[in-house]
Design a protein around this motif. Structure first.
Motif, PDB file in Angstrom:
ATOM      1  N   TYR A  56       0.851  -1.187   0.000  1.00 53.13           N
ATOM      2  CA  TYR A  56       0.000   0.000   0.000  1.00 53.13           C
ATOM      3  C   TYR A  56       0.883   1.232   0.000  1.00 53.13           C
ATOM      4  CZ  TYR A  56      -3.396   3.469   1.553  1.00 53.13           C
ATOM      5  OH  TYR A  56      -4.195   4.590   1.649  1.00 53.13           O
ATOM      6  N   THR A  57       0.661   2.122  -0.963  1.00 55.11           N
ATOM      7  CA  THR A  57       1.442   3.351  -1.056  1.00 55.11           C
ATOM      8  C   THR A  57       0.550   4.585  -1.044  1.00 55.11           C
ATOM      9  OG1 THR A  57       1.432   3.254  -3.477  1.00 55.11           O
ATOM     10  CG2 THR A  57       3.313   2.222  -2.344  1.00 55.11           C
ATOM     11  N   GLY A  58      -0.724   4.393  -0.685  1.00 56.94           N
ATOM     12  CA  GLY A  58      -1.661   5.508  -0.636  1.00 56.94           C
ATOM     13  C   GLY A  58      -1.407   6.397   0.566  1.00 56.94           C
ATOM     14  N   HIS A  59      -2.319   7.323   0.752  1.00 57.75           N
ATOM     15  CA  HIS A  59      -2.226   8.239   1.885  1.00 57.75           C
ATOM     16  C   HIS A  59      -2.256   7.457   3.195  1.00 57.75           C
ATOM     17  CE1 HIS A  59      -2.735  11.716  -0.632  1.00 57.75           C
ATOM     18  NE2 HIS A  59      -3.885  11.287  -1.101  1.00 57.75           N
ATOM     19  N   GLY A  60      -1.599   7.999   4.215  1.00 58.64           N
ATOM     20  CA  GLY A  60      -1.711   7.443   5.548  1.00 58.64           C
ATOM     21  C   GLY A  60      -3.142   7.589   6.034  1.00 58.64           C
ATOM     22  N   MET A  61      -3.502   6.814   7.025  1.00 64.29           N
ATOM     23  CA  MET A  61      -4.884   6.819   7.500  1.00 64.29           C
ATOM     24  C   MET A  61      -5.318   8.180   8.041  1.00 64.29           C
ATOM     25  SD  MET A  61      -6.255   3.987   6.709  1.00 64.29           S
ATOM     26  CE  MET A  61      -5.319   4.264   5.206  1.00 64.29           C
ATOM     27  N   ALA A  62      -4.467   8.859   8.774  1.00 65.71           N
ATOM     28  CA  ALA A  62      -4.831  10.171   9.312  1.00 65.71           C
ATOM     29  C   ALA A  62      -5.092  11.154   8.175  1.00 65.71           C
ATOM     30  CB  ALA A  62      -3.735  10.692  10.236  1.00 65.71           C
ATOM     31  N   GLU A  63      -4.227  11.150   7.174  1.00 64.52           N
ATOM     32  CA  GLU A  63      -4.389  12.066   6.044  1.00 64.52           C
ATOM     33  C   GLU A  63      -5.625  11.709   5.206  1.00 64.52           C
ATOM     34  OE1 GLU A  63      -1.954  13.605   2.097  1.00 64.52           O
ATOM     35  OE2 GLU A  63      -0.926  12.378   3.570  1.00 64.52           O
ATOM     36  N   ALA A  64      -5.834  10.433   4.972  1.00 66.59           N
ATOM     37  CA  ALA A  64      -6.959   9.991   4.142  1.00 66.59           C
ATOM     38  C   ALA A  64      -8.308  10.326   4.778  1.00 66.59           C
ATOM     39  CB  ALA A  64      -6.859   8.492   3.882  1.00 66.59           C
ATOM     40  N   HIS A  65      -8.351  10.395   6.101  1.00 67.33           N
ATOM     41  CA  HIS A  65      -9.621  10.620   6.795  1.00 67.33           C
ATOM     42  C   HIS A  65      -9.736  12.019   7.390  1.00 67.33           C
ATOM     43  CE1 HIS A  65      -9.182   6.262   6.502  1.00 67.33           C
ATOM     44  NE2 HIS A  65     -10.489   6.261   6.375  1.00 67.33           N
ATOM     45  N   LYS A  66      -8.734  12.842   7.129  1.00 70.50           N
ATOM     46  CA  LYS A  66      -8.720  14.207   7.644  1.00 70.50           C
ATOM     47  C   LYS A  66      -9.965  14.964   7.173  1.00 70.50           C
ATOM     48  CE  LYS A  66      -5.843  18.325   7.724  1.00 70.50           C
ATOM     49  NZ  LYS A  66      -4.599  18.937   7.225  1.00 70.50           N
ATOM     50  N   GLY A  67     -10.585  15.658   8.085  1.00 72.94           N
ATOM     51  CA  GLY A  67     -11.748  16.465   7.744  1.00 72.94           C
ATOM     52  C   GLY A  67     -13.061  15.703   7.699  1.00 72.94           C
ATOM     53  N   LEU A  68     -13.026  14.394   7.859  1.00 75.93           N
ATOM     54  CA  LEU A  68     -14.267  13.617   7.828  1.00 75.93           C
ATOM     55  C   LEU A  68     -14.955  13.595   9.191  1.00 75.93           C
ATOM     56  CD1 LEU A  68     -13.238  10.581   5.591  1.00 75.93           C
ATOM     57  CD2 LEU A  68     -14.546  12.622   4.945  1.00 75.93           C
ATOM     58  N   HIS A  69     -14.236  13.945  10.239  1.00 70.64           N
ATOM     59  CA  HIS A  69     -14.782  14.011  11.599  1.00 70.64           C
ATOM     60  C   HIS A  69     -15.465  12.702  11.997  1.00 70.64           C
ATOM     61  CE1 HIS A  69     -13.813  18.212  11.181  1.00 70.64           C
ATOM     62  NE2 HIS A  69     -14.601  18.290  10.129  1.00 70.64           N
ATOM     63  N   LEU A  70     -14.761  11.612  11.788  1.00 71.77           N
ATOM     64  CA  LEU A  70     -15.306  10.294  12.081  1.00 71.77           C
ATOM     65  C   LEU A  70     -15.263   9.996  13.579  1.00 71.77           C
ATOM     66  CD1 LEU A  70     -13.716   8.334   9.114  1.00 71.77           C
ATOM     67  CD2 LEU A  70     -16.031   9.273   9.280  1.00 71.77           C
ATOM     68  N   THR A  71     -16.289   9.307  14.035  1.00 74.18           N
ATOM     69  CA  THR A  71     -16.431   8.950  15.440  1.00 74.18           C
ATOM     70  C   THR A  71     -16.150   7.463  15.628  1.00 74.18           C
ATOM     71  OG1 THR A  71     -18.756   8.369  15.200  1.00 74.18           O
ATOM     72  CG2 THR A  71     -18.261  10.696  15.697  1.00 74.18           C
ATOM     73  N   ASN A  72     -16.079   7.054  16.889  1.00 71.82           N
ATOM     74  CA  ASN A  72     -15.960   5.620  17.170  1.00 71.82           C
ATOM     75  C   ASN A  72     -17.149   4.861  16.616  1.00 71.82           C
ATOM     76  OD1 ASN A  72     -13.434   5.332  18.489  1.00 71.82           O
ATOM     77  ND2 ASN A  72     -14.297   6.222  20.334  1.00 71.82           N
ATOM     78  N   ALA A  73     -18.341   5.457  16.666  1.00 71.50           N
ATOM     79  CA  ALA A  73     -19.537   4.801  16.117  1.00 71.50           C
ATOM     80  C   ALA A  73     -19.387   4.588  14.612  1.00 71.50           C
ATOM     81  CB  ALA A  73     -20.786   5.625  16.421  1.00 71.50           C
TER      82      ALA A  73
END
Length: 117
Positions: free
Chosen positions: A60-77
């Motif tokens: 895998y050479t894509g974005h790191g998880m923090a960068e890929a999900h930045k701005g999505l404001h994801l919760t534990n749910a």
């Protein structure tokens, strides 16, 4: 060690990704997050990442998880919904329960990089 059958030609990973994406897009808890995404790219990235996590030949050479999900404001749910949908997908394709648990254990550390809210 390969966790998923057919890893050499990625058929097992393809089936898991297709079934999980189908679940994500149908799940009222998280479908909005995925509907905003380029699903062809999401599928391709999942396939490579799942292949690597399962012990396959992919890198895998894509974005790191923090960068890929930045701005999505994801919760534990949100994260839990994705995991539940992935488990359902793995059930649908007949992946043994013990193998599912080992795969999910390898994915679990990503939670701290994905959940931001």
């Amino acid at each position: 060690r390969h966790l998923v059958p057919d890893i050499e030609d990625l058929r097992g990973i393809d089936r898991i990704v297709e079934a999980s994406v189908e679940n994500y897009l149908a799940d009222p808890r998280i479908k909005a997050v995925f509907e905003e995404s380029n699903m062809d790219r999401v599928r391709a990235q999942f396939k490579i990442q799942f292949c690597q996590i399962a012990g396959g030949p992919c890198q895998y050479t894509g974005h790191g998880m923090a960068e890929a999900h930045k701005g999505l404001h994801l919760t534990n749910a949100d994260f839990n919904a994705v995991v539940e949908d992935l488990q359902d997908a793995m059930d649908k394709v007949g992946l043994p329960f013990a193998t599912q648990n080992r795969f999910l254990a390898r994915l679990a550390p990503m939670q701290r990089h994905v959940v931001t809210k």
